[in-house]
Design an enzyme around this catalytic site. Structure first.
Site, PDB file in Angstrom:
ATOM      1  CG  LEU A   1      -1.926  -1.132   1.146  1.00  0.00           C
ATOM      2  CD1 LEU A   1      -2.868  -0.978   2.733  1.00  0.00           C
ATOM      3  CD2 LEU A   1      -2.993  -0.708   0.311  1.00  0.00           C
ATOM      4  CG  ASP A   2       0.310   4.049  -3.164  1.00  0.00           C
ATOM      5  OD1 ASP A   2       1.368   3.342  -3.510  1.00  0.00           O
ATOM      6  OD2 ASP A   2      -0.394   4.628  -3.772  1.00  0.00           O
ATOM      7  CE  LYS A   3       5.868   8.627   4.517  1.00  0.00           C
ATOM      8  NZ  LYS A   3       7.300   9.494   4.355  1.00  0.00           N
TER       9      LYS A   3
END
Length: 246
Positions: free
Chosen positions: A106-108
């Site tokens: 998952l993106d930051k």
């Protein structure tokens, strides 16, 4: 998995310390196998049959572990990084010694469901492009999401690099009109291109301002988990995941 393995290896795998620390435990008589004090840390034991205790506590052996995490913003989906905090930094010692890794990323700045495991085969099946495992996201989007967008996502949209996505299932939950419209949606996709959800909305001239993954295959985020919280999967959750990736 081998039927038997060294006692010190098993105890290290279950979080009782390094091999040298375990040797000291054995030397002072703290380790019992089937009720008998053990004096050899290299003893071959069967983890499925032998009963092991350390300082009176039963040792529960697991080859694989499956952790559901509610990933918060601000941490990255990696096992290590020299600059950023990773999802592994959120784990306590009771699971940290299993050497888990994120099954996918998952993106930051994205929250929600993340699976952490040391089962490489399951992770591979979940992430294989050939399996088309569905992933569903909740998002808040600047702009008015319309039925035209629903139809466009159903056909597949062209991203900024020219790639045309597989069909996505877009559901409009709520649209707040006004000077700056805000739409709440759910989107199910069956692939995992870089920043895909954000780029799909960019393709229809809209901006994702909040993103949360709520399901992957049959596994749904436990909304009782606080951000940064985690727990092991139930037997039913694990069975559903495995059955869905066969």
């Amino acid at each position: 998995m081998k039927a038997t393995q060294r006692l010190d290896k098993l105890l290290a795998h279950t979080g009782w310390g390094t091999r040298s620390e375990i040797k000291k435990l054995v030397k002072r008589g703290a380790v019992l196998v089937n009720g008998t004090v053990v004096k050899d840390s290299g003893l071959q034991i069967d983890p499925q049959k032998d009963k092991i205790r350390v300082d009176g506590e039963p040792v529960e052996y697991k080859e694989f572990i499956y952790i559901m995490m509610n990933k918060p913003q601000g941490v990255i989906s990696a096992t290590e990084d020299v600059r950023e905090r990773t999802v592994l930094d959120l784990l306590g010692p009771e699971v940290g010694h299993f050497r888990v890794f994120p099954a996918g990323r998952l993106d930051k700045d994205t929250e929600g469901l993340l699976l952490l495991t040391n089962d490489g085969k399951l992770a591979h099946n979940l992430l294989s492009p050939r399996k088309h495992v569905p992933k569903t996201y909740y998002a808040e989007v600047e702009g008015k999401v319309t039925e035209e967008d629903v139809e466009a996502f159903k056909r597949g949209v062209r991203l900024d690099d020219g790639y045309v996505t597989l069909p996505g299932e877009l559901v409009i939950l709520d649209v707040k009109d006004g000077e700056r419209p805000l739409s709440k949606i759910e989107l199910t996709i069956r692939e995992g291109k870089f920043h895909q959800v954000k780029r799909m909305f960019q393709a229809v001239d809209k901006l994702v301002v909040y993103l949360q993954r709520i399901s992957m295959g049959t596994l749904r985020l436990d909304h009782h988990l606080p951000l940064g919280g985690y727990r092991e999967l139930t037997e039913d959750e694990l069975k559903g995941l495995k059955d869905g990736t066969l």
